[in-house]
Write a protein that holds these residues in place. Structure first.
Motif, PDB file in Angstrom:
ATOM      1  N   THR A   5       0.836  -1.197   0.000  1.00 34.94           N
ATOM      2  CA  THR A   5       0.000   0.000   0.000  1.00 34.94           C
ATOM      3  C   THR A   5       0.868   1.243   0.000  1.00 34.94           C
ATOM      4  OG1 THR A   5      -1.697  -1.185   1.238  1.00 34.94           O
ATOM      5  CG2 THR A   5      -1.836   1.214   1.224  1.00 34.94           C
ATOM      6  N   GLN A   6       1.957   1.202   0.762  1.00 37.71           N
ATOM      7  CA  GLN A   6       2.872   2.330   0.831  1.00 37.71           C
ATOM      8  C   GLN A   6       3.510   2.583  -0.539  1.00 37.71           C
ATOM      9  OE1 GLN A   6       6.091   1.840   3.623  1.00 37.71           O
ATOM     10  NE2 GLN A   6       6.009   3.993   4.180  1.00 37.71           N
ATOM     11  N   ILE A   7       3.918   1.536  -1.226  1.00 35.15           N
ATOM     12  CA  ILE A   7       4.515   1.675  -2.556  1.00 35.15           C
ATOM     13  C   ILE A   7       3.494   2.285  -3.512  1.00 35.15           C
ATOM     14  CG2 ILE A   7       5.368   0.377  -4.548  1.00 35.15           C
ATOM     15  CD1 ILE A   7       6.705  -1.533  -2.498  1.00 35.15           C
ATOM     16  N   ASP A   8       2.262   1.800  -3.450  1.00 38.61           N
ATOM     17  CA  ASP A   8       1.214   2.350  -4.297  1.00 38.61           C
ATOM     18  C   ASP A   8       1.006   3.838  -4.017  1.00 38.61           C
ATOM     19  OD1 ASP A   8      -0.939  -0.594  -4.297  1.00 38.61           O
ATOM     20  OD2 ASP A   8       0.842  -0.115  -5.468  1.00 38.61           O
ATOM     21  N   LYS A   9       1.119   4.237  -2.756  1.00 37.57           N
ATOM     22  CA  LYS A   9       0.958   5.630  -2.369  1.00 37.57           C
ATOM     23  C   LYS A   9       2.018   6.499  -3.036  1.00 37.57           C
ATOM     24  CE  LYS A   9       2.529   7.323   1.557  1.00 37.57           C
ATOM     25  NZ  LYS A   9       2.734   7.632   2.978  1.00 37.57           N
ATOM     26  N   PHE A  10       3.260   6.041  -3.046  1.00 37.30           N
ATOM     27  CA  PHE A  10       4.346   6.812  -3.644  1.00 37.30           C
ATOM     28  C   PHE A  10       4.229   6.849  -5.161  1.00 37.30           C
ATOM     29  CE2 PHE A  10       6.275   5.577   0.450  1.00 37.30           C
ATOM     30  CZ  PHE A  10       6.438   6.856   0.960  1.00 37.30           C
ATOM     31  N   LYS A  11       3.837   5.739  -5.758  1.00 40.29           N
ATOM     32  CA  LYS A  11       3.662   5.690  -7.206  1.00 40.29           C
ATOM     33  C   LYS A  11       2.524   6.611  -7.631  1.00 40.29           C
ATOM     34  CE  LYS A  11       3.048   2.554 -11.071  1.00 40.29           C
ATOM     35  NZ  LYS A  11       2.933   1.158 -11.497  1.00 40.29           N
ATOM     36  N   LYS A  12       1.437   6.599  -6.879  1.00 44.92           N
ATOM     37  CA  LYS A  12       0.300   7.455  -7.181  1.00 44.92           C
ATOM     38  C   LYS A  12       0.695   8.925  -7.096  1.00 44.92           C
ATOM     39  CE  LYS A  12      -4.374   8.579  -5.763  1.00 44.92           C
ATOM     40  NZ  LYS A  12      -5.422   8.395  -4.785  1.00 44.92           N
ATOM     41  N   ALA A  13       1.427   9.294  -6.049  1.00 42.70           N
ATOM     42  CA  ALA A  13       1.873  10.684  -5.887  1.00 42.70           C
ATOM     43  C   ALA A  13       2.782  11.096  -7.040  1.00 42.70           C
ATOM     44  CB  ALA A  13       2.595  10.848  -4.553  1.00 42.70           C
ATOM     45  N   LEU A  14       3.662  10.199  -7.454  1.00 38.40           N
ATOM     46  CA  LEU A  14       4.566  10.489  -8.565  1.00 38.40           C
ATOM     47  C   LEU A  14       3.785  10.713  -9.859  1.00 38.40           C
ATOM     48  CD1 LEU A  14       7.357  10.745  -9.855  1.00 38.40           C
ATOM     49  CD2 LEU A  14       7.418   8.249 -10.033  1.00 38.40           C
ATOM     50  N   LEU A  15       2.834   9.861 -10.136  1.00 39.61           N
ATOM     51  CA  LEU A  15       2.042   9.997 -11.353  1.00 39.61           C
ATOM     52  C   LEU A  15       1.231  11.297 -11.358  1.00 39.61           C
ATOM     53  CD1 LEU A  15       0.848   6.311 -11.841  1.00 39.61           C
ATOM     54  CD2 LEU A  15       2.625   7.539 -13.119  1.00 39.61           C
ATOM     55  N   GLU A  16       0.718  11.678 -10.190  1.00 39.92           N
ATOM     56  CA  GLU A  16      -0.031  12.935 -10.085  1.00 39.92           C
ATOM     57  C   GLU A  16       0.867  14.127 -10.377  1.00 39.92           C
ATOM     58  OE1 GLU A  16      -1.751  12.862  -6.181  1.00 39.92           O
ATOM     59  OE2 GLU A  16      -3.272  11.406  -6.750  1.00 39.92           O
ATOM     60  N   LYS A  17       2.052  14.136  -9.798  1.00 36.53           N
ATOM     61  CA  LYS A  17       2.988  15.249 -10.018  1.00 36.53           C
ATOM     62  C   LYS A  17       3.473  15.282 -11.462  1.00 36.53           C
ATOM     63  CE  LYS A  17       2.769  16.691  -5.836  1.00 36.53           C
ATOM     64  NZ  LYS A  17       2.027  17.892  -5.501  1.00 36.53           N
ATOM     65  N   LEU A  18       3.654  14.123 -12.068  1.00 38.53           N
ATOM     66  CA  LEU A  18       4.071  14.060 -13.461  1.00 38.53           C
ATOM     67  C   LEU A  18       2.991  14.663 -14.366  1.00 38.53           C
ATOM     68  CD1 LEU A  18       6.003  13.198 -15.692  1.00 38.53           C
ATOM     69  CD2 LEU A  18       4.946  10.914 -15.604  1.00 38.53           C
TER      70      LEU A  18
END
Length: 66
Positions: A5-18
């Motif tokens: 879940t934590q990894i998904d959280k970081f990936k989601k944040a990265l995709l949003e910022k991108l």
């Protein structure tokens, strides 16, 4: 929170910022932040870079080493 879940959280944040970064570049008709006059101190770019670091170290802190 599980590690997955934590990894998904970081990936989601990265995709949003991108997505925000790409939208900014499109609005300015550029394909790279390096071509932008506002690169120094740019909040959008800084947030994207921080999201990249966070996704790489999964929130564990520490520096980024090449």
């Amino acid at each position: 929170m599980t590690k997955e879940t934590q990894i998904d959280k970081f990936k989601k944040a990265l995709l949003e910022k991108l997505e925000i970064l790409k939208k900014c570049q499109q609005e300015k008709s550029i394909d790279s932040c390096l071509k932008c006059n506002e690169i120094i101190g740019c909040k959008t770019r800084n947030e994207y870079v921080n999201a990249v670091y966070e996704s790489m170290n999964k929130g564990e802190g520490g520096g980024f080493e090449f």
